[in-house]
Scaffold this active site. Structure first.
Site, PDB file in Angstrom:
ATOM      1  N   SER A  26       0.723  -1.383   0.048  1.00 29.49           N
ATOM      2  CA  SER A  26       0.014  -0.404   0.271  1.00 29.49           C
ATOM      3  C   SER A  26       0.869   1.437  -0.138  1.00 29.49           C
ATOM      4  O   SER A  26       0.440   2.555  -0.336  1.00 29.49           O
ATOM      5  CB  SER A  26      -0.880  -0.734   0.928  1.00 29.49           C
ATOM      6  OG  SER A  26      -0.252   0.593   2.652  1.00 29.49           O
ATOM      7  N   LYS A  66      -6.630   3.718   8.550  1.00 32.73           N
ATOM      8  CA  LYS A  66      -5.823   4.780   8.278  1.00 32.73           C
ATOM      9  C   LYS A  66      -6.522   6.065   8.697  1.00 32.73           C
ATOM     10  O   LYS A  66      -5.776   7.067   8.124  1.00 32.73           O
ATOM     11  CB  LYS A  66      -5.684   4.342   6.918  1.00 32.73           C
ATOM     12  CG  LYS A  66      -4.473   3.323   6.919  1.00 32.73           C
ATOM     13  CD  LYS A  66      -4.574   2.381   5.144  1.00 32.73           C
ATOM     14  CE  LYS A  66      -3.275   1.234   4.939  1.00 32.73           C
ATOM     15  NZ  LYS A  66      -3.210   1.360   3.875  1.00 32.73           N
TER      16      LYS A  66
END
Ligand code: ADP
Length: 785
Positions: free
Chosen positions: A686, A729
């Site tokens: 990611s 996140k």
């Protein structure tokens, strides 16, 4: 003497006396007492005449008044040597045997017996040298017999060796060797000297052999008796000492036996326990071995053989229990309820053999994994046992040490079962992802056996060395990440993800669960401690940075302690903690939402990472320097992240024209990418978009906006792929106070779970291609501006 012993051959009338248990050979002297009136009369009569008497043995010594049938037919004519009067009309006589004679008839019975006897002359028909040989053999055998037997005196031995007349020799030997009356009588009746000697030689040889054997047996017996006596004596001494010390082993082993007999042990366990118990009983008490066996048997006694709690799988009740202790966690609770429902169905169908899956709760610390498992145990009505596998490197911790090791104990599984006290507890293995392995053996393989329903019905601990049934135990595990769980274990488990909490959720958990618990645990009266929402929010933001609520709980405890002091010192009834009190009690906030004031800069990009402790912002840095095209990577990088960096460079080289770069730009440059150390990101790929942005900024000199954070995986063709941990996140971005978050378009669906107050604080840009990312994050070069 020879004259007196002159052999008589013709028939003779002579007083007769029966002997009881005795008989006399010719050439032999004998003492005995005479009491029976007829015998006394016979003696007296003989004394008046030739002083000779015919002595013949009674067949049965018990017969008081024998008739002719009660006596043998052959006896000895004897010379009376001496007569002594004894008190009570009895006499003591000394006689010497003269000659064999056979009884022909009894002439008179009263007042004493007179018999007519026929003397038997000895016949030495055998040839002289045959007799000589027989004599020598008999003498040698007799000497040998005398040596090993205690029955022959030195004197007799000497006198026998002096005899050189066969007739005499045979009688002397017979008198000294034979003990049974029948044997003696048989020799007496034998007229031939040679057969008599032969017979004696045979008897002597047999006697010698028997005496030898007898001696061996005796000495063996004696040794055995001595040893037994010694052992007995020593044992008694130990016993006495133990009694003195107040120890009593026999009582303990009896008590153990009694306990063991009562347990529903399986056959192997029972046999083994009994064998050990017997071994212990045979050992000298007080030795170290005895206490080793004793503690082994005590372990067996302490295990919950055959004890089960009854399952109580009422779904409504289970839901209530889970709800009572846990705020939120909707999906987790739902999953747990499903699990319980399936178990219930299996039980109803009596399909005990269908194995329930092993649940594994995965999530950051402090999100309530342990606490939900406790809830499961409570809902099922089972005992709860917890064992942390974090840092377990040694197989022996799980399976125990063999008893040959000094101080060996069972492994932690068996110890847990003892603690549980039932065969079917809920057994929680914490931190199954943190188990190590090294030269001491692989704990994961032991765990496999424990968790495998096929094998765990007969789990063998090294110490117990007995099969123990773990098949009814409900095993549940927890982990922070599933990445480091050994694959074979992961295979057997069903993963339930437990997500991090948002600030709002933390607030609710604190209000509904933590605060009441903390108040009670600190002994504060109900309602005496108030904490305002604003104060709790301040604690969450300023004093904790975590995915779960552990530090928040500790912070509340800290505040509760301060409040207790205040209540006591001011004699107050209640304390209300507002924002000012928080600062007063806990000191200045430790964390601050870093509002982005930073100017855009070249080569630094805010990435968003999903780590084992929740979400974090991660500033990836990239710098270039003159060189020869090398790519250096430093900091916290896994293999996946290194590949992301390579892919990023490749993409930039492929698209150099579009971004106004010299296609050979990299040839004269060394590129250095650094990812700051921090918690290990769970998902390497990611960081793809972050790498590209940092690299491009560094090589092109275009600055990057610092109020923007991004996440997304890229393909070589520049497509942005979805990532995991969106909630974590975004919470990290919220905490960092960012303006704009770039998220892969395919993650749009995950936004449903995100509370509005988070979404309201920043702008979310969904990206499909890397160009979308670069378009937002990169500013034009200063000169271009
Ligand atoms: P983990 O096992 O995930 O590390 P714990 O189960 O030990 O976390 O949780 C830490 C503390 O937080 C416990 O006191 C637990 O009761 C509390 N807690 C966590 N999540 C919740 C929740 N959703 N509702 C109520 N209390 C919670």
């Amino acid at each position: 003497m020879e004259t007196k012993r002159k052999k008589i051959v013709k028939m003779k009338r002579i007083p007769m006396m029966p002997l009881r248990g005795l008989m006399i050979f010719p050439h032999m002297a004998l003492h005995f007492d005479v009491g029976r009136p007829r015998s006394v009369a016979a003696l007296e009569a003989a004394m008046l005449d030739e002083q000779r008497i015919f002595l013949v043995a009674q067949k049965d010594a018990e017969t008081e008044n024998p008739g002719q049938d009660d006596i043998y037919q052959v006896g000895t004519i004897a010379q009376i040597k001496q007569v002594l009067n004894l008190p009570g009309n009895s006499l003591r006589v000394l006689v010497e045997g003269i000659q064999r004679a056979s009884l022909k008839s009894i002439i008179q019975e009263d007042p004493f017996w007179v018999a007519s006897v026929q003397p038997i002359p000895s016949s030495d028909a055998a040839q002289g040298n045959v007799l000589q040989a027989l004599m020598r053999t008999a003498q040698e055998l007799f000497e040998e017999f005398a040596r090993i037997s205690s029955r022959v005196s030195e004197e007799t031995l000497r006198s026998v060796s002096d005899v050189n007349e066969p007739d005499q020799l045979s009688d002397v030997i017979a008198a000294n060797v034979l003990t049974r009356l029948e044997d003696r009588q048989a020799i007496l009746e034998e007229a031939g000297v040679a057969p008599r000697l032969e017979r004696l030689c045979e008897i002597l040889a047999r006697e010698i052999e028997l005496t030898g054997i007898e001696k061996q047996v005796q000495s063996r017996l004696k040794k055995q008796i001595e040893k037994n006596q010694k052992d007995y004596y020593l044992r008694e001494q130990i016993r006495a000492i133990q009694e003195e010390l107040g120890e009593n082993d026999a009582a303990e082993s009896d008590a153990l036996r009694e306990r063991l007999e009562k347990l529903p042990l399986n056959e192997e366990a029972h046999d083994k326990a009994m064998r050990e118990l017997d071994r212990m009983a045979r050992m000298a008490p007080g030795t170290p071995e005895v206490s080793v066996i004793q503690s082994y048997l005590e372990w067996i006694c302490d295990l919950p053989w055959g004890k089960y709690t009854k399952d109580d799988l009422n779904l409504k009740r289970a839901r209530d229990i889970l709800d009572a202790d846990h705020y939120g966690m909707k999906q987790v609770k739902e999953r747990v309820i499903e699990y319980l429902a399936v178990r219930r169905m299996q039980q109803q169908a009596e399909q005990g053999t269908v194995r329930a899956p092993i649940l594994c709760f995965v999530g950051p610390p402090g999100v309530g994994k342990t606490s939900i498992v406790k809830g499961i145990a409570k809902a099922m009505g089972r005992k709860f046992i917890q064992m942390s596998l974090g840092g377990v490197r040694d197989e022996a911790e799980i399976r125990g040490h063999r008893r040959t090791y000094i101080g060996a104990i069972p492994g932690r599984i068996i110890a847990g079962m003892k603690q549980a006290g039932t065969m079917n507890p809920v057994f929680l293995f914490d931190e199954i992802d943190k188990m190590g392995n090294d030269f001491r053996g692989d704990p994961a393989s032991a765990m496999l056996e424990v968790l495998d329903g096929e094998q765990n019905a007969a789990f063998r601990d090294h110490y117990l060395e007995l099969p123990f049934d773990l098949s009814q135990v409900t095993f549940i595990t927890t982990a922070n990440t599933k990445d480091t769980i050994p694959a074979p274990l992961l295979d057997r488990m069903e993963i339930i993800e437990v997500p991090s909490y948002t600030e709002e959720e933390k607030l609710q958990i604190a209000k509904r669960h933590l605060l009441p618990r903390v108040t009670a645990e600190h002994g504060l009266p109900k309602g005496s401690l108030h904490v305002t929402d604003a104060a709790i929010r301040m604690m969450i933001e300023g004093y904790t940075r975590e995915a779960g609520v552990r530090t928040l709980q500790r912070t509340l405890e800290h505040a509760a302690r301060k409040a207790a002091v205040e209540l006591l010192e001011n004699h107050g009834k209640s304390v209300t903690i507002g924002k000012t009190k928080v600062a007063e009690y806990l000191g200045a906030p430790r964390y601050q939402r870093e509002l982005p004031e930073k100017e855009p800069c070249v080569g630094v990009v805010n990435g968003l990472a999903y780590t084992v402790v929740g979400g974090e912002t991660l500033a990836v840095e990239c710098a270039t320097m003159p060189g020869s095209g090398a790519l250096r990577l430093t900091g916290q990088l896994g293999d996946v992240m290194k590949e992301s960096a390579q892919a990023a460079l490749s993409w930039i080289r492929a698209h150099s024209k579009e971004y106004g770069l010299d296609p050979d730009f990299y040839k004269e440059l060394d590129i250095h990418i650094h990812v700051p150390e921090g918690a290990v990101p769970k998902d390497g790929p990611s960081a793809g978009v972050t790498m590209v942005t940092a690299l491009l900024s560094a090589v092109s000199g275009r600055p990057v906006r610092q109020d923007v954070a991004m996440t997304g995986e890229i393909t070589l063709r520049g497509r942005v792929l979805p990532i995991g941990g969106v909630k974590e996140k975004l919470l990290a971005a919220y905490r960092a106070g960012l303006h704009t978050v770039l998220l892969p378009k395919e993650n749009a669906k995950d936004l449903e779970d995100i509370p509005p107050y988070v979404l309201d604080t920043f702008r979310i840009v969904l990206t499909e291609k890397i160009d979308d990312v670069l378009h937002v994050a990169l500013l034009p070069r200063e000169s271009e501006e």
